[in-house]
Design a protein around this motif. Structure first.
Motif, PDB file in Angstrom:
ATOM      1  N   GLY A  42      46.274  25.946  13.567  1.00 47.34           N
ATOM      2  CA  GLY A  42      46.453  24.633  14.458  1.00 47.34           C
ATOM      3  C   GLY A  42      45.205  23.859  14.264  1.00 47.34           C
TER       4      GLY A  42
ATOM      5  N   MET B 196      42.690  20.728  16.568  1.00 49.72           N
ATOM      6  CA  MET B 196      42.734  20.286  17.908  1.00 49.72           C
ATOM      7  C   MET B 196      42.424  18.765  17.723  1.00 49.72           C
ATOM      8  N   ASP B 197      42.802  17.782  18.717  1.00 48.37           N
ATOM      9  CA  ASP B 197      42.793  16.408  18.613  1.00 48.37           C
ATOM     10  C   ASP B 197      41.521  16.153  19.282  1.00 48.37           C
TER      11      ASP B 197
ATOM     12  N   VAL C 163      47.417  15.982  13.583  1.00 49.32           N
ATOM     13  CA  VAL C 163      47.759  16.932  14.578  1.00 49.32           C
ATOM     14  C   VAL C 163      49.321  17.462  14.539  1.00 49.32           C
TER      15      VAL C 163
ATOM     16  N   ASP D 177      50.223  21.036  13.544  1.00 44.41           N
ATOM     17  CA  ASP D 177      50.643  21.700  14.729  1.00 44.41           C
ATOM     18  C   ASP D 177      51.950  22.109  15.161  1.00 44.41           C
TER      19      ASP D 177
ATOM     20  N   SER E   3      49.684  26.499  23.712  1.00 51.18           N
ATOM     21  CA  SER E   3      48.589  26.147  24.294  1.00 51.18           C
ATOM     22  C   SER E   3      49.086  25.972  25.790  1.00 51.18           C
TER      23      SER E   3
ATOM     24  N   ALA F 220      44.622  18.481  27.041  1.00 51.08           N
ATOM     25  CA  ALA F 220      44.187  18.072  25.751  1.00 51.08           C
ATOM     26  C   ALA F 220      44.602  16.434  25.740  1.00 51.08           C
TER      27      ALA F 220
ATOM     28  N   TYR G 293      47.766  16.403  20.535  1.00 50.33           N
ATOM     29  CA  TYR G 293      47.701  17.875  20.688  1.00 50.33           C
ATOM     30  C   TYR G 293      48.934  18.268  21.626  1.00 50.33           C
TER      31      TYR G 293
ATOM     32  N   LYS H   4      52.049  20.521  21.208  1.00 56.08           N
ATOM     33  CA  LYS H   4      52.333  21.907  21.634  1.00 56.08           C
ATOM     34  C   LYS H   4      53.486  21.752  22.697  1.00 56.08           C
TER      35      LYS H   4
END
Length: 262
Positions: free
Chosen positions: A101, A103-104, A120, A124, A152, A161, A165, A169
């Motif tokens: 994955g 992250m943003d 993303v 992800d 997450s 987040a 993201y 998730k």
């Protein structure tokens, strides 16, 4: 206790075939090493070619069996190569760990450009779907299988987040639950860990003057406990793929020192 009939082989098979994505570092590397230590054969996949080869080197030096495939898992051809290699080398796929994955930038929706959103969501959410779709025919043919996702806290709440993201998730959370329902009669389980802050190589390239980071940062700082380790997250992944979790399906397991309970 007898092994449930819905999962006849995977709980007791001595040397399972396990695919771990994002295996070049962090939680993915820790999970790959943990599966190999338990006797499983590991196909380690990651965009970072040098990192994933190092993971395989560590496994083989310790006496385990592992192979590496490097490439962008958001591309169908790489997904096909990963699954084909696992089947060719190990005879099938017993466990898929969708861990890779990105992250943003903690961006709020009005600050999220198309590039951030597309990257993303593609890495992800779409990439785990593509891999899952590719391994399912092999698991269905075997009548058993375990799918474990690294989700997450951002898949459980709105303040962990940025927009991209968080959306990705939450999508993983829904995908896991759908998979559990769709394939439980075929002996396939799907579960997810929801890590809290963990010491890995994943960083956040946020703009300190942006709206998103100013909101999310204060919420995270006020509610988290200690920082977890990659090994702690990997232990939860390995357990969800084990026979000890044979009746666990569709679960979202926070591994976060109680953050989700706050």
């Amino acid at each position: 206790m007898n092994t449930p009939a819905s999962e006849p082989d995977i709980a007791s098979r001595a040397r399972r075939s396990v695919i771990v994505t994002g295996a070049a570092s962090g939680i993915g590397r820790a999970a790959a090493l943990a599966f190999a230590t338990g006797g499983d054969r590991v196909l380690a996949a990651d965009l970072d070619a040098a990192g994933v080869e190092e993971t395989v080197r560590r496994i083989t030096v310790a006496g385990g069996v592992a192979r590496a495939v490097a490439g962008d898992l958001a591309e169908q051809r790489v997904v096909d190569a990963v699954v084909a290699r696992a089947v060719a080398e190990f005879g099938g796929v017993d466990v898929l760990v969708n861990n890779a994955g990105v992250m943003d930038r903690m961006s709020a929706a009005h600050e999220t450009d198309d590039a951030e959103w597309d990257r993303v969501l593609r890495v992800d959410l779409t990439a785990p779907f593509l891999l899952t779709r590719a391994v399912l025919p092999h698991m269905l043919a075997a009548g058993s299988g375990c799918l474990v996702f690294t989700g997450s806290e951002a898949g459980l709440r709105g303040g962990a987040a940025g927009a991209a993201y968080t959306a990705a998730k939450h999508g993983i959370t829904g995908l896991v639950k759908n998979l559990a329902v769709m394939y439980r009669a075929q002996g396939i389980r799907a579960n997810m860990i929801a890590p809290g802050p963990t010491a890995t190589g994943m960083g956040v390239d946020s703009r300190p003057d942006a709206h998103g980071p100013s909101v999310v940062g204060s919420l995270i700082g006020a509610n988290i406990g200690r920082i977890g380790s990659a090994d702690e997250q990997a232990a939860a992944i390995v357990w969800l793929a084990s026979g000890a979790a044979s009746f666990v399906n569709g679960a979202v397991l926070p591994v976060d020192d109680g953050w989700s309970a706050v």
